[in-house]
Enzyme design. Sequence first.
Site, mmCIF file in Angstrom:
data_model
loop_
_atom_site.group_PDB
_atom_site.id
_atom_site.type_symbol
_atom_site.label_atom_id
_atom_site.label_comp_id
_atom_site.label_asym_id
_atom_site.label_seq_id
_atom_site.Cartn_x
_atom_site.Cartn_y
_atom_site.Cartn_z
ATOM 1 N N ASN A 35 -11.319 13.668 21.231
ATOM 2 C CA ASN A 35 -11.928 12.668 22.279
ATOM 3 C C ASN A 35 -13.484 13.025 22.627
ATOM 4 O OD1 ASN A 35 -8.832 11.972 22.149
ATOM 5 N ND2 ASN A 35 -8.417 13.907 23.453
ATOM 6 N N HIS A 121 1.844 7.547 29.212
ATOM 7 C CA HIS A 121 0.745 9.302 28.711
ATOM 8 C C HIS A 121 2.222 10.121 29.453
ATOM 9 C CE1 HIS A 121 -1.015 13.095 28.383
ATOM 10 N NE2 HIS A 121 -0.982 12.201 28.007
ATOM 11 N N GLU A 162 -1.572 3.186 32.407
ATOM 12 C CA GLU A 162 -3.057 3.800 31.167
ATOM 13 C C GLU A 162 -3.927 2.112 31.386
ATOM 14 O OE1 GLU A 162 -2.340 5.562 27.650
ATOM 15 O OE2 GLU A 162 -0.532 6.336 28.376
ATOM 16 N N SER A 166 -3.447 5.362 25.163
ATOM 17 C CA SER A 166 -3.947 6.762 23.985
ATOM 18 C C SER A 166 -3.791 6.584 22.897
ATOM 19 C CB SER A 166 -3.416 8.629 25.311
ATOM 20 O OG SER A 166 -2.071 8.052 25.230
ATOM 21 N N ASP A 191 -4.432 4.749 35.301
ATOM 22 C CA ASP A 191 -5.049 6.232 34.382
ATOM 23 C C ASP A 191 -6.259 5.383 33.543
ATOM 24 O OD1 ASP A 191 -5.403 8.362 31.744
ATOM 25 O OD2 ASP A 191 -3.567 9.014 32.454
ATOM 26 N N HIS A 194 -9.065 7.701 28.682
ATOM 27 C CA HIS A 194 -9.796 6.851 27.941
ATOM 28 C C HIS A 194 -10.818 5.869 28.119
ATOM 29 C CE1 HIS A 194 -7.633 9.760 25.659
ATOM 30 N NE2 HIS A 194 -6.384 8.680 26.597
ATOM 31 N N LYS A 225 -12.635 13.952 27.913
ATOM 32 C CA LYS A 225 -12.413 13.394 26.540
ATOM 33 C C LYS A 225 -14.216 12.793 26.695
ATOM 34 C CE LYS A 225 -7.821 12.225 27.825
ATOM 35 N NZ LYS A 225 -7.466 13.694 26.600
HETATM 36 C C1 PLP Z 1 -3.810 9.048 28.856
HETATM 37 C C2 PLP Z 1 -3.134 10.218 29.182
HETATM 38 N N1 PLP Z 1 -3.967 10.796 30.461
HETATM 39 C C3 PLP Z 1 -3.420 11.909 30.843
HETATM 40 C C4 PLP Z 1 -4.407 12.956 29.775
HETATM 41 C C5 PLP Z 1 -4.285 14.474 29.924
HETATM 42 O O1 PLP Z 1 -5.310 14.494 30.461
HETATM 43 P P1 PLP Z 1 -5.797 16.234 30.414
HETATM 44 O O2 PLP Z 1 -6.580 16.589 28.737
HETATM 45 O O3 PLP Z 1 -6.963 16.649 31.166
HETATM 46 O O4 PLP Z 1 -4.729 17.125 30.930
HETATM 47 C C6 PLP Z 1 -4.258 12.478 28.655
HETATM 48 C C7 PLP Z 1 -4.211 13.933 27.548
HETATM 49 O O5 PLP Z 1 -4.027 13.536 26.796
HETATM 50 C C8 PLP Z 1 -4.275 11.357 28.612
HETATM 51 O O6 PLP Z 1 -4.698 10.946 26.836
#
Ligand code: PLP
Length: 373
Positions: A35, A121, A162, A166, A191, A194, A225
């Site tokens: 990422n 997620h 999101e 992801s 969120d 990405h 990321k």
């Molecule tokens: C859409 C999404 N939100 C939240 C997270 C969690 O973030 P972090 O990896 O900083 O815990 C991820 C990561 O895997 C993600 O893809």
Amino acid sequence: MIEAKWYLDQLQERDAQGLLRRLRSNPQMVNFASNDYLDLARHPALAEACAQGALKHGTGSTGSRLLTGSPTIFAETEQKLALWKGSQAALLFNNGYAANLGLVSAFCDSETHVFFDRLNHASLYDGARLSGARLHRFKHNDPQDLERLLQTNPGKGWVFTESVFSMDGDLAPLAQYASLAQKYRVGLAVDEAHADGVFGPGGRGLVHELGLMDQVDLVMGTFGKALGCAGACVWGSQVLVDWLVNHARSFIYSTANSPAVVAAVSRAVDLLDQEPWRREDLLRLSGLLRQRLQAEGFDILQSQSQIIPIVLGDNASAISASEFLATHGFWVFPIRQPTVPAGTARLRVNVNASHSEAQLIAFVDCLCAWRNS
Ligand SMILES: Cc1ncc(COP(=O)(O)O)c(C=O)c1O
């Protein structure tokens, strides 16, 4: 001592289904699983900021910020991040998982209707579970289905989505969600894990790009990321951020991030504006790969980003393609159920600014060779 055999049997069953997860060491291959979209994780300026941050503020934060107080770098970075996004306030979290867990459970309770894109997620789902809220899942990227659920479930509500998904790499119809949130008087949280660093002016995210900062109540972004560091942030009005400080359990009951890492995050935000070519390269390379894969007849769903799914169907095909590619020097991860729905097992390709056009072309050629093998 517990009886380990039961666990062993379960793991072996998972393995037989092609679903066993294993930790592997970082391969010396062309890495399509990372990422680190902007190739910042090994940037000397970030290493320097981290080292200086450690010398000035220490390596450890020593406790929850509410108990031990926090090094000045936390509040300074939050002010900078708020300004950067054009938001009233910002609050740092230890990672995106903790931020989502904290924010959903802080704002929702058993009286709240939460409206989730089905593909949200796991951290958002876990937050909903912790909150005890009434969960309504709408069809992926489908405002009409969301509106149907909003109509039939009036009262206190929040919509969570999101912005860049992801696993599918497609973009949420945020403007339509913002209108619905206004119409039905519910909260909207996005969120941008990405999208930050990649979309929007200077990498300020998709909400910013669409001019929706005033219509989205809460924005979550991560630093592990595109920013090449670790940690996360939630942006919103001062009132909502104050609410988080008082109600987000993952913020209250956890030792804060390392101040050295926060110093690196602060420097990474500067780099986004100072080295715009990273974003430009990433977007150009992503477009090139999407176009080549489609020309070869691969199903990349609706990807419009640096995350490009290559749907192969069953778990065995995804694993076989991944292994074939690995023997030819390409590290790309097979994504299977339950992370994605059954029958949509896939390779998930993450383009990074460090990739070359030649590598992307060689990758597609190799995938075609696997298909013909
Ligand atoms: C859409 C999404 N939100 C939240 C997270 C969690 O973030 P972090 O990896 O900083 O815990 C991820 C990561 O895997 C993600 O893809």
